[in-house]
Design a protein around this motif. Structure first.
Motif: not given
Lengths: 143, 171
Positions: A23-48
């Motif tokens: 969630l941090y990577v998703q919503f803080h992507g405006d200010f720090s590295p990250g964004g939708g793609f990375q956040a989606g992958v991290i979320f998927a990795a959590t479930v995996i």
């Protein structure tokens, strides 16, 4: 993985932080590295990760297959919907300036929803591919 | 990284190959951090080293872990690969020097992005601003590509499973 108490406890301890990081990577992507793609992958990795430790049926209970398949399509629809919203509000396709009272706020809002769409589709596709492979693995075990 | 690539090419045990390519991804991510491309490094670390390793291991579980011996020595592909690699290296000689401020890429639209992105979009991370706003169409296309990939995997693997249920009617 029934017997590995340490793994199960550590996984349960780690998962909230992994989700929080997504969630941090998703919503803080405006200010720090990250964004939708990375956040989606991290979320998927959590479930995996959860599926690896607790088994596929548990993960399917946590994130049902139907939800994953909906996410695959929903993300693209959200992204395209932002474009259509711009059209309806009198701008060009994917023109964010008209989404809010001031152009800069419109840009922020447009980027936010676009990133949400990317995250939903990416995590949905990653999870779906994993479910597909892991599901075949289980049917191979049954034979 | 070159040593890792050689190891991957020479290794016959596919589990070792998967682990080595995970290591390769992490090294690549480190190199990208050194190049100040943190967004790409993050993606490389999470997709290349994380998710794809798990997927490859899952695939290996299905098809076994030893690479079959090739029937013939693949000299022709080796020659073609070497020629293409030579052409690419020759092509890099024509590129501007590394971090040359006068290179075309730094004089075309990049100054506008760097100077005006915060003013125009209110987003301090220029990478996000370029991805989602200036290059919105491209990112929409990328998202569609990801969606298509997922749909393709669903279509392929579903059909196989149904064929298995149908008592192997297809050859």
């Amino acid at each position: 993985m029934r017997g590995f108490l340490v793994l199960r406890v550590v996984a349960k301890l780690l998962m909230p932080f992994m989700l929080l990081f997504a969630l941090y990577v998703q919503f803080h992507g405006d200010f720090s590295p990250g964004g939708g793609f990375q956040a989606g992958v991290i979320f998927a990795a959590t479930v995996i990760f959860y599926a690896l430790i607790f088994g596929l049926p548990a993960a399917r209970q946590l994130v049902p297959e139907a939800l994953v398949e909906t996410m695959v399509a929903l993300g693209v629809l959200v992204y395209a919907g932002v474009g259509v919203a711009g059209l309806l509000l009198g701008g060009n396709y994917l023109d964010y300036f008209v989404l809010a009272h001031s152009p800069v706020h419109g840009q922020e809002r447009g980027i936010f929803w676009v990133e949400v769409g990317v995250a939903i589709t990416v995590s949905g596709v990653m999870l779906k591919i994993f479910y597909m492979f892991a599901g075949r693995q289980r049917s191979a075990e049954d034979e | 990284m070159a040593a890792l690539t050689l190891g991957i090419a020479l290794q016959r045990n596919l589990y070792a190959v998967v682990v080595l390519s995970g290591v390769y991804s992490f090294l690549m991510a480190t190199a990208l951090v050194a190049l100040d491309a943190v967004d790409v490094a993050m993606t490389e670390a999470s997709v290349g080293a994380g998710v794809s390793t798990v997927l490859l291991l899952g695939a290996l579980y299905l098809c076994g872990g030893e690479e079959a011996k090739p029937l013939t020595r693949p000299w022709l592909p080796l020659v073609i690969a070497l020629v293409i690699a030579g052409a690419l290296v020759y092509g890099t000689l024509g590129l501007p020097a590394f971090s040359d401020p006068m290179a075309p890429i730094h004089t075309h639209v990049v100054p506008r992005y760097l100077h005006d992105a915060l003013k125009e979009t209110g987003v301090p991370n220029v990478v996000t601003a370029v991805l989602a706003s200036y290059r919105g169409y491209d990112t929409l296309g990328e998202t569609t590509v990801v969606f298509t990939a997922g749909a393709g995997v669903i279509a392929l693997l579903r059909r196989i499973r149904r064929r298995k249920d149908g008592e192997q009617e297809a050859p």
